[in-house]
Enzyme design. Structure first.
Site, PDB file in Angstrom:
ATOM      1  N   SER A 116      54.857  35.321  39.103  1.00  0.00           N
ATOM      2  CA  SER A 116      54.146  34.167  39.658  1.00  0.00           C
ATOM      3  C   SER A 116      55.138  33.101  40.104  1.00  0.00           C
ATOM      4  CB  SER A 116      53.242  33.600  38.557  1.00  0.00           C
ATOM      5  OG  SER A 116      52.865  32.291  38.852  1.00  0.00           O
ATOM      6  N   TYR A 140      52.576  29.695  30.091  1.00  0.00           N
ATOM      7  CA  TYR A 140      52.224  30.778  31.021  1.00  0.00           C
ATOM      8  C   TYR A 140      53.422  31.152  31.893  1.00  0.00           C
ATOM      9  CZ  TYR A 140      50.387  32.955  35.278  1.00  0.00           C
ATOM     10  OH  TYR A 140      50.197  33.792  36.343  1.00  0.00           O
ATOM     11  N   LYS A 144      55.871  34.768  32.077  1.00  0.00           N
ATOM     12  CA  LYS A 144      56.184  35.571  33.268  1.00  0.00           C
ATOM     13  C   LYS A 144      57.697  35.718  33.420  1.00  0.00           C
ATOM     14  CE  LYS A 144      52.050  36.533  34.611  1.00  0.00           C
ATOM     15  NZ  LYS A 144      51.572  37.911  34.695  1.00  0.00           N
TER      16      LYS A 144
HETATM   17  N1  NAD Z   1      45.404  34.798  40.901  1.00  0.00           N
HETATM   18  C1  NAD Z   1      46.535  34.197  41.248  1.00  0.00           C
HETATM   19  O1  NAD Z   1      46.567  33.271  42.070  1.00  0.00           O
HETATM   20  C2  NAD Z   1      47.842  34.664  40.642  1.00  0.00           C
HETATM   21  C3  NAD Z   1      49.031  34.026  41.057  1.00  0.00           C
HETATM   22  C4  NAD Z   1      50.228  34.447  40.503  1.00  0.00           C
HETATM   23  C5  NAD Z   1      50.265  35.497  39.594  1.00  0.00           C
HETATM   24  N2  NAD Z   1      49.095  36.075  39.206  1.00  0.00           N
HETATM   25  C6  NAD Z   1      49.154  37.176  38.218  1.00  0.00           C
HETATM   26  O2  NAD Z   1      48.434  38.269  38.754  1.00  0.00           O
HETATM   27  C7  NAD Z   1      47.816  39.016  37.709  1.00  0.00           C
HETATM   28  C8  NAD Z   1      46.346  39.205  38.035  1.00  0.00           C
HETATM   29  O3  NAD Z   1      45.722  37.937  38.213  1.00  0.00           O
HETATM   30  P1  NAD Z   1      44.169  37.848  38.556  1.00  0.00           P
HETATM   31  O4  NAD Z   1      43.919  36.567  39.258  1.00  0.00           O
HETATM   32  O5  NAD Z   1      43.746  39.120  39.170  1.00  0.00           O
HETATM   33  O6  NAD Z   1      43.560  37.728  37.082  1.00  0.00           O
HETATM   34  P2  NAD Z   1      42.205  38.353  36.501  1.00  0.00           P
HETATM   35  O7  NAD Z   1      41.917  37.585  35.247  1.00  0.00           O
HETATM   36  O8  NAD Z   1      41.167  38.402  37.552  1.00  0.00           O
HETATM   37  O9  NAD Z   1      42.642  39.837  36.133  1.00  0.00           O
HETATM   38  C9  NAD Z   1      43.315  40.186  34.938  1.00  0.00           C
HETATM   39  C10 NAD Z   1      42.733  41.502  34.458  1.00  0.00           C
HETATM   40  O10 NAD Z   1      43.437  41.920  33.289  1.00  0.00           O
HETATM   41  C11 NAD Z   1      42.500  42.304  32.281  1.00  0.00           C
HETATM   42  N3  NAD Z   1      43.163  42.082  30.985  1.00  0.00           N
HETATM   43  C12 NAD Z   1      43.649  40.916  30.491  1.00  0.00           C
HETATM   44  N4  NAD Z   1      44.214  41.113  29.295  1.00  0.00           N
HETATM   45  C13 NAD Z   1      44.102  42.436  29.020  1.00  0.00           C
HETATM   46  C14 NAD Z   1      44.490  43.256  27.921  1.00  0.00           C
HETATM   47  N5  NAD Z   1      45.080  42.750  26.847  1.00  0.00           N
HETATM   48  N6  NAD Z   1      44.235  44.579  27.979  1.00  0.00           N
HETATM   49  C15 NAD Z   1      43.602  45.126  29.061  1.00  0.00           C
HETATM   50  N7  NAD Z   1      43.209  44.390  30.124  1.00  0.00           N
HETATM   51  C16 NAD Z   1      43.450  43.060  30.099  1.00  0.00           C
HETATM   52  C17 NAD Z   1      41.279  41.442  32.533  1.00  0.00           C
HETATM   53  O11 NAD Z   1      40.071  41.948  32.010  1.00  0.00           O
HETATM   54  C18 NAD Z   1      41.253  41.389  34.064  1.00  0.00           C
HETATM   55  O12 NAD Z   1      40.542  42.469  34.613  1.00  0.00           O
HETATM   56  C19 NAD Z   1      48.088  38.241  36.420  1.00  0.00           C
HETATM   57  O13 NAD Z   1      49.177  38.855  35.767  1.00  0.00           O
HETATM   58  C20 NAD Z   1      48.475  36.855  36.905  1.00  0.00           C
HETATM   59  O14 NAD Z   1      49.343  36.214  35.997  1.00  0.00           O
HETATM   60  C21 NAD Z   1      47.877  35.695  39.711  1.00  0.00           C
END
Ligand code: NAD
Length: 327
Positions: A116, A140, A144
């Site tokens: 991120s 957070y 990362k």
């Molecule tokens: N959305 C953004 O803008 C953004 C930006 C930068 C980085 N990220 C990173 O991208 C990744 C996905 O983000 P997102 O927005 O899709 O989030 P999200 O919450 O929609 O998806 C995360 C998924 O992981 C699953 N999960 C969480 N903990 C778990 C565990 N212990 N075991 C099994 N499954 C688990 C959740 O049920 C969910 O389906 C994350 O790692 C986040 O840090 C997201």
């Protein structure tokens, strides 16, 4: 390839899984559905499981024998991580280590990791390259960065090839209308603004109107989720055993909060009331990605570069799914 996807029922993971499926890869999605949604992936690909359950995780990996892993599962709210840091260290660090240990035992040597732009903390200038200092300011962001470092150490140790993809602000919904963003509570600006347009919230709070930016509000880089998916596919194909890639994924330009709200008014043709609020601690005034490295290494560049197009894709999905995946 056989690709094992953690968090593939979540927002970014489900869009990436869809792109990989289209490209002919065979998928197994491992998700505890804590924030993800069953309808976001085909039922026969989903294994409901938690990364904390080391035995179940190892058994799934051993049975599926993936060539590569895409690791999306994590908690991702910076403010919440300040309040509950240990939840974040447990899910984003300890559970990632569980995954890496199982991969090492089974000699699975390819991993794409969701990093991120929060790893940059409060950057000294808005245009961000990968070699700028990484000084995250929230637990957070630190989880990362720690995992990026752990992955770098696993390269020489047991041959792990990894790609750490530093997304800027993931935004929009699948351009074909099949998938979208459904977080509860929603904290990301574009869906929050669209909830106001849809009459589900009375107003959008603008945190800080006195930043040193042209209109006084924070500037961020909104990268379309289908573009992220394309980058994951390209990264997967270029992983090399023992080597780590660290790449920014963004559009090379930023938009202010006021610009996002104005664009949403145009797209939705709805009133979007605003309440100006004080700055939030820890918000950088302006951040956008310089993504030249991703272009050189992956041959990838964001295609959806128009903010209204990003917002329109989200609006189409939210209009068709007023209760998200529950609709
Ligand atoms: N959305 C953004 O803008 C953004 C930006 C930068 C980085 N990220 C990173 O991208 C990744 C996905 O983000 P997102 O927005 O899709 O989030 P999200 O919450 O929609 O998806 C995360 C998924 O992981 C699953 N999960 C969480 N903990 C778990 C565990 N212990 N075991 C099994 N499954 C688990 C959740 O049920 C969910 O389906 C994350 O790692 C986040 O840090 C997201």
């Amino acid at each position: 390839m056989n690709v094992f996807i953690t968090g593939g029922c979540g927002y970014v993971g489900s869009h990436c899984a869809k792109r990989l499926r289209q490209a002919g890869h065979r998928l197994r999605i491992y998700d505890n559905l804590s924030t993800g949604h069953r309808p976001a992936a085909p039922a026969d690909e989903i294994c409901v499981g938690d990364l904390a359950d080391r035995a179940a995780l190892r058994a799934e990996l051993a049975a599926f024998r993936p060539d590569a892993v895409l690791h999306f599962a994590a908690f991702l709210q910076p403010a919440e991580s300040v309040q509950f840091p240990l939840r974040y260290y447990r899910n984003n660090v300890v559970n990632t280590i569980n995954l890496l240990e199982a991969m090492a035992e089974l000699s699975i040597c390819r991993l794409v990791f969701s990093s991120s732009c929060t790893v940059y903390g409060l950057p000294s200038k808005p245009a961000i390259t990968e070699d700028m200092p990484t000084e995250p300011i929230s637990p957070y962001g630190r989880t990362k960065r720690m995992m990026e470092q752990a992955l770098a150490d696993c390269g020489p140790a047991w041959g792990l090839g990894s790609a750490c993809l530093r997304y800027f602000n993931a935004a929009g919904a699948a351009l074909d209308g099949t998938l979208g963003e459904d977080h509860d509570p929603e904290i990301h600006l574009i869906p929050v603004v669209l909830q106001v347009a849809a009459g589900k919230r009375p107003h959008v709070a603008v945190f800080g109107t006195d930043y040193d930016t042209p209109d006084g509000t924070c500037i961020r880089d909104y990268i379309h989720v289908d573009d992220l998916a394309e980058a994951h596919l390209a990264a997967l194909e270029r992983l090399e055993p023992g080597r780590q890639m660290v790449l920014n994924l963004g559009t090379q330009r930023g938009h202010s909060v006021r610009e996002v709200i104005e664009a949403a008014r145009k797209v939705t043709r709805r009133d979007i009331p605003v309440v100006e609020s004080p700055r939030r601690p820890g918000d950088a005034p302006a951040m956008y990605a310089l993504a030249d490295r991703a272009e050189q290494v992956l041959g990838w560049r964001a295609k959806v570069r128009n903010l209204e197009e990003v917002i329109a894709s989200a609006w189409r999905w939210h209009s068709a799914h007023p209760d998200g995946y529950g609709s």
